[in-house]
Each structure stands twice: as C-alpha cells, then as structure tokens.
Design an enzyme around this catalytic site. Structure first.
Site, short mmCIF file in Angstrom:
data_model
loop_
_atom_site.label_atom_id
_atom_site.label_comp_id
_atom_site.label_asym_id
_atom_site.label_seq_id
_atom_site.Cartn_x
_atom_site.Cartn_y
_atom_site.Cartn_z
CE LYS A 1 -1.57 61.07 5.69
NZ LYS A 1 -2.50 61.99 6.39
CG HIS B 1 -13.38 51.80 6.41
ND1 HIS B 1 -14.52 52.58 6.44
CD2 HIS B 1 -12.38 52.58 6.91
CE1 HIS B 1 -14.24 53.76 6.96
NE2 HIS B 1 -12.96 53.79 7.25
CG HIS C 1 -9.06 54.08 7.30
ND1 HIS C 1 -10.00 54.47 8.23
CD2 HIS C 1 -8.20 53.26 7.95
CE1 HIS C 1 -9.71 53.91 9.40
NE2 HIS C 1 -8.62 53.18 9.26
#
Length: 644
Positions: free
Chosen positions: A465, A385, A511
């Site tokens: 993402k 992270h 992430h």
C-alpha cells in the site's frame, strides 16, 4: 585490525575493539559532537560499545529521526531517575519515545500534580548537569527479577518474567539509577542537553487492560536543540488557537455530546461545509469515470466472516441480533462493493471498473480514544475501489496518485509525502505475485512524480500500500489518503471476470481514499486554515451589517442581490454598535463584511471589509458582487468560469 565500511562506500582500518564514538572523533570533531549512537549493520548500538569484527556502520546524529528517538528515550530515563530521587516510593513501569517526545507510566498511591512536574523537570536539569556516565549491563534473568523485586519494582519484575527463559536481560545504569532497557543510550546524561519539557499528566491502565492497576502517565517532549524545543512549543500554541473543537464552537459548525458518543451534531454552517466538500469530491471523481454507489449499513455476520473482517475486526464492530441472526453495522464498504461487482457477468473489456461511495460506517472505538472529529465512531469515508486486471495496476495507481495530489493542492495542501509499505511477514499470496504487485504500485507512484520512503513490512496482509501524508500550515503531518492493492478479497468473495481467453479470472482490487473520512479531514481542514477558509468553500461568504436601523431596508436589498448572485450570505440587524458586530462576525471567520448605513443606501454602495484587514473600501454594490463572484469560483471550475 578490523575493517569498517561507511555509508558512502568508503572503508578504513581501525584497532579491534574501537567504539563508534572513537570512530566519530577520528572522522570529525563536529560529527563526534552530534553523534548519539552507531548503526552496526542493521542494529543500533551505544557509541561506547566495542566493535570487534569487520562491520558496516553509520554514525547516528542527534538531528536525525533515529537520533531524536534516542534522545527522547534518554529523556525518559532521566525523568525516571528524577522520580526515584524525589519520590522513591513510586514504581516505574515503561517509558518509550513517541512522536515529539516520550512518556513514562508510574504507579504511586498519591497523585502527581503540575507542581510536581515542575520540580521533576528541575531535577532532570540537575541530572543532566551531573553528566552521569551511562553504562550497559547484561544480567541473568533470575538475578534481574530478584533485583527489581527487592527494589519494590514489581512491574519491572513482571516484564522480565514474561521474557523467554535464557534471554539476556539488558539494563542501563546512570548514577545510582538502574533501568531495564534494550538501548541504545547516550554515553552520559550531559549529552542529552536541556531541550526538554514535561508537558502533561494522564491516566493509563497497566498494559492497556482495564482489569489491571491504573497508572499515572507523564508526557514530555525533547529535542536536539533548545531552538527546536521553542519552535515546537510555539507550534503547540498555534495549534491551540487552531483547535477545530474551539473553532467549531466559535463558528457554529458542529458539536458533540454524551447522548451520541463518537458522533457529530452538524449545525447548518458545518453541514454546508460538509456538503461543499462532498460536492467538490463528487465532481472530481465523476471526471475520472468513477461510478457512485450506495450500499447497506447493516449486513449479516456471514458476509463479514467470508471477507475475513469478522476474525480481524470483530472487536471494533457494532453488532445486534434479530430473528436469530447476528448483524453488524459496516465498519468499511469494501465487501459491499465486491457484491455489486459480482452482479452480472463482467468482461475484461469492462475493466477497470471504478466504484465510489460516500460510505457511512460505524466503528466501536474505545471511548477514551475519541477526540473531536479526528477520532469518531460514526463516520463517512470517501470510499473507492478499482477493479482491474493485473496489467492495469500501474496505470490505475498513477491515475489515482495524480487525482489525489490535485485534490490536496486545490484544497491548499502543497506538501505531501508518501510511505510505501511492502510485504509483511504474515501475508497471503505467492512471492511472485507480491513481486509483481510491489513493482507495479511503485511504478505508479514514480510515474506520478512522487518520491516515497519505504515502510518495510507494514503492508496489509493482502497486498502492498501507499500512504499519503499531508503537511498543514503549522508543519504537522496527517496521514489521510491511501492506496492498497488487494488480491485476497476478490478471491474470498468469489469475484471474477471473463478474460480475453474466455476463461474466468480474478480481478485485482485497489482500495483507495483521499480524505479518509470526512469528519477527520474536516478537522484537519479547519485547523490548516484556522477557520479562515477560501471564499469558495466558506459556509458563509459574506455578512451584511448595519450601522443603524436606517440601513435595515437597504441591508435586505443587498442580501437579496448577494443571494441572487449565488453567494452564501446573511444579515446582521442587531441593535449593537457596528464595531461589536464586526468583532463578532470576524470571530465567526466570515470572509467579507459589507457595512451599510443611510449614506450607502442613498449612494448604492457598501463599505467592504475583508477578514483580517483593518481597512475598508467604499465600492459600488454591483462592483462588490462581481468581485466576490469571481473569487468564489471553486478551483476545479476556474477554467470554465466566465464561459457561456
């Protein structure tokens, strides 16, 4: 007349009511031959459906991804028609297209057999040869329910009952067969061709609920050409040879058993491979200034409630009760890393902060979904992270993409594709924040030289993402790495830093993972190489095998010199013929076999055999050790090999 616009920007006028197939024929004979459907604006239509207004269209070819989906759905309908002709007592339920093919779920008291599949496949070919017209029909909802109930198709009737009142019901007719379906479909069964095959039988509960009736699921594959079908079947044969479960047993890497469902028993050689990959990844992330951490596996329910995982992930979490508290084994490490970030005051000067963990996680996957190392309950993720400011997102995304591509390349995966998933319909955060997040994540991908396809609406609820898909040696695609941008978790868990203005600000959380999980990646790695790993990461790099017992003492000396040189080696002194030893060691995929006997002991040589090669060469032992040492250098350390 109506105006039809084409993808290249051109437009032409056609008579009102013209069909997509007629348009394709006017453009080119070959296009009409390849056409399977037409995209009208954003909707897929049958080629035979009239176009009544000005529209933008695209002719869908059978070789395109969309075209293949349509072919496979048609194959499912042809299969269902074959079932009803040969086994009319069978109830048909749903039959969607899937990757590489289709399936159809059936309800029948008697079990289907592989012989039944052969007869059904033969009947499918007959239906294709009949070239039955496929027509689209719109029915009243109640009429459709009554029809399927009368036919004894109770599952179809149930599907329609669940649709809202007033909905139009679309059915497709081919010959005497009528099926519930949205479409689109081919104009006739003959246009499907013969590039299909029924593959296997399985079980499935109606609507995935174990309280419902058990159905029989028949899987098939379908392709645009028979050449593509044969290529696919060849790939399956090769995949069978490379199956990580079979190789894991032959190479003595790991095993699975019922006493620990979904968990892996790593044998010494398998654990060596695991540790080598972990050490490699640790070197790579350390060079990128990641700080490695370790967080607890058992955490209080309150943390998972605060993070939002309890609501969205509860059914996949293992829980237990202790001292009137409900605890959960962590399914991922994200909230734990936020808790570490919160310790002490963070300044804008501390960002970006890159945190990494080889996080042991547990997920309560259904037992029926478990499959070797690719789907397990107990796993270790290469979790990471990055806590950063908004103005750092693009640069951090770029750095991660470069790291990921470099790792994949060094491990032998040259082809990587990327999917960019943008905002979903249900999401957290203002549109302005999403605009910025998507733009910066895309910019990071572009700066890394990545081309990507858009995966619209598939982002996480907290942010967009990137999904990284690698292609293995036989052309299969595996989604492994991911980079997800998160504005929500830092807010929910109250993470903050002091900005240049002296005020508190929320960090952005990226992430990221490269392997995804070690277990799944190792399965992919084994199958990619077929167990024949590069020397640097082979659990056993060399084996010394004796011709006769006269070579035993020298074999031990050779083994010691190999180990002293830092090579992973073992010795085979079994009282067997040398050809048998070589065969067994080759089956274990050991890269080099050093054969020794009385003559080699006297001369200080070895007979060197490389895995996959029939020939051997007689070399001085020191020469062999130098050769193996050079080849065994890990790719990320080659630049420094030979220095010092």
């Amino acid at each position: 007349m109506i105006t039809i616009r084409f993808p290249d920007g051109s437009h032409r006028e056609f008579p009102k009511g013209i069909t997509g197939w007629e348009i394709a024929k006017t453009l080119s004979t070959s296009l009409a031959k390849e056409a399977v459907a037409v995209r009208v604006e954003e909707e897929l239509w049958d080629l035979t459906r009239p176009i009544e207004q000005d529209k933008a269209i695209e002719i869908i070819k059978r070789t395109s991804d969309t075209g293949l989906d349509i072919l496979r759905h048609d194959a499912a309908h042809v299969f269902a028609e074959a079932v009803k002709e040969l086994h009319p007592e069978t109830q048909i339920t749903i039959g969607p297209s899937i990757q590489d093919g289709f399936f159809y779920d059936l309800y029948r008291e008697e079990s289907f057999t592989l012989d039944d599949l052969a007869r059904l496949e033969e009947r499918m070919h007959e239906i294709v040869n009949r070239d039955e017209h496929v027509t689209r029909e719109i029915w009243n909802r109640n009429k459709a329910i009554a029809f399927f109930e009368k036919q004894g198709e109770l599952f179809k009737a149930e599907i329609i009952r669940d649709l809202p009142e007033g909905d139009e019901i679309t059915l497709y007719r081919q010959g005497n067969f009528l099926d519930l379906c949205r479409g689109p479909h081919l104009p006739s069964t003959g246009k499907l061709g013969h590039a299909f095959k029924l593959m296997k039988l399985a079980g499935a509960y109606w609507r995935g609920d174990h309280r419902n009736p058990m159905l029989q699921r028949v899987y098939g594959t379908a392709w645009s050409t028979e050449k593509d079908l044969q290529a696919y079947l060849t790939r399956l044969e090769e995949a069978e040879k490379r199956d990580h479960r079979r190789l894991g047993k032959e190479m003595d890497l790991f095993h699975l058993q019922e006493e620990a469902v979904g968990s892996v028993f790593w044998h010494p050689k398998g654990w060596t491979l695991y540790r080598l990959l972990q050490s490699y990844m640790r070197d790579k992330i350390s060079a990128e200034d990641y700080q490695e951490v370790k967080t607890p596996q058992l955490l209080d329910r309150t943390l998972w409630e605060a993070s939002g995982h309890w609501e969205k992930f509860r059914e996949n979490m293992f829980t237990l009760e202790d001292e009137n508290k409900i605890l959960a084994l962590k399914p991922m490490s994200c909230p734990c890393h936020v808790l570490i970030f919160r310790q002490g005051v963070k300044s804008y000067r501390d960002l970006p902060l890159r945190m990494a963990e080889f996080g042991a996680c547990m997920r309560n996957e259904p037992s029926g979904a478990l499959q070797g190392l690719t789907r397990v309950r107990s796993m270790v993720q290469d979790d990471g992270h990055i806590f950063c400011r908004e103005d750092q997102i693009e640069e951090e995304a770029h750095k991660f993409c470069i790291l990921l591509l470099n790792v994949y390349r060094e491990l032998g995966f040259e082809e990587v594709t990327v999917k960019f998933s943008d905002r979903p319909p249900v999401r957290a955060g203002e549109d302005a924040i999403w605009d910025k997040a998507e733009a910066q994540l895309e910019a990071g991908a572009r700066a890394s030289g990545l081309s990507y396809t858009l995966n619209p609406g598939e982002g996480a609820f907290y942010g967009p993402k990137l999904e990284f898909v690698l292609k293995d040696a036989i052309g299969r695609e595996w989604q492994c790495g991911t980079l997800q941008l998160d504005f929500v978790l830092p807010e929910r868990l109250d993470a903050s830093y002091i900005g240049e203005d002296g005020k508190k600000h929320r960090p952005v959380m990226l992430h990221r993972a490269i392997f995804g999980s070690f277990e799944r990646f190792i399965a992919i790695f084994i199958e990619h190489y077929g167990g024949k790993f590069p020397l640097w990461i082979s659990p056993v790099q060399a084996a010394v095998a004796t011709v006769t017992q006269e070579g035993d003492n020298y074999a031990y000396k050779v083994l010691k010199k190999l180990k002293d040189a830092g090579l992973r080696a073992e010795v085979d002194l079994r009282n067997e013929k040398i050809n048998n030893k070589i065969r067994k060691l080759s089956l274990q995929k050991i890269p080099y076999i050093l054969v020794v006997g009385k003559r080699e002991a006297e001369e200080g040589t070895v007979a060197l055999r490389k895995l996959g090669g029939a020939a051997q060469e007689i070399l001085a032992l020191d020469e062999v050790i130098d050769k193996l040492k050079e080849e065994a250098v890990a790719p990320h350390k080659k630049a420094t090999f030979g220095k010092n």
